[in-house]
Design an enzyme around this catalytic site. Structure first.
Site, PDB file in Angstrom:
ATOM      1  N   HIS A   1       0.844  -1.204   0.000  1.00  0.00           N
ATOM      2  CA  HIS A   1       0.000   0.000   0.000  1.00  0.00           C
ATOM      3  C   HIS A   1       0.878   1.253   0.000  1.00  0.00           C
ATOM      4  O   HIS A   1       0.618   2.198  -0.751  1.00  0.00           O
ATOM      5  CB  HIS A   1      -0.931  -0.018   1.222  1.00  0.00           C
ATOM      6  N   GLU A   2       1.899   1.257   0.841  1.00  0.00           N
ATOM      7  CA  GLU A   2       2.800   2.419   0.899  1.00  0.00           C
ATOM      8  C   GLU A   2       3.569   2.577  -0.411  1.00  0.00           C
ATOM      9  O   GLU A   2       3.811   3.691  -0.869  1.00  0.00           O
ATOM     10  CB  GLU A   2       3.739   2.322   2.098  1.00  0.00           C
TER      11      GLU A   2
END
Length: 180
Positions: free
Chosen positions: A51-52
């Site tokens: 996600h990051e």
């Protein structure tokens, strides 16, 4: 690996203290992962890290909602720090409507930031799922659950702020006298 596949060699990955401290900083191109994510290979940790990385990919592609969110950060930071003190000062000064209104507007800026954050976070999760599907399709159902649960925290924050703003408007919106 995902960063390298995307040609994002300049993004530095760092381990940071705490839980839920994972983030990507587009200013200095640093992807920070909390200790529990950095040191784990669980699907939850991989999902959070992906996600990051999704945010790094947004930055690299000049994703407009991310640019807008980044532009709002300094204004919202000031607004979030001033909103309640201004409202309280307005109360202390005998219902000073100008200060109370400014405080409410500052709080509304926080809500605006949270609303702008929603598409940024959902898109980063979507990018993460696409990346994980290419590398570990068997883990997709669990990764989807983890990222969906994380996205719901942003939705909950927006709803909470909306209700708080509505509450402030109900409490202070009906006063028409201005004691300036």
């Amino acid at each position: 690996y995902i960063l390298d596949q995307a040609g994002l060699y300049e993004v530095e990955i760092r381990e940071v203290a705490g839980n839920l401290t994972d983030n990507y900083n587009p200013t200095n191109k640093v992807l920070s992962l909390s200790q529990s994510v950095y040191n784990s290979s669980s699907i939850a940790a991989v999902g959070v890290a992906a996600h990051e990385v999704g945010h790094a990919l947004q930055d690299a592609s000049n994703y407009a909602p991310m640019r807008m969110r980044s532009a709002l950060v300094p204004i919202v930071s000031l607004g979030s720090n001033l909103s309640m003190p201004l409202i309280l000062l307005g109360l202390v000064l005998g219902m000073n409507q100008t200060l109370i209104r400014i405080g409410i507007w500052c709080f509304a800026l926080v809500l605006l930031f949270q609303v702008v954050t929603l598409p940024v976070e959902f898109n980063a999760s979507h990018r993460a799922l696409r990346m994980l599907n290419n590398g570990a399709p068997q883990e997709m159902p669990m990764a989807r659950k983890v990222l969906f649960a994380a996205a719901l925290t942003y939705v909950a924050a927006v709803l909470t702020s909306m209700l708080q703003l509505f509450r402030l408007l109900l409490i202070f919106g009906g006063h028409n006298n201005d004691n300036n």
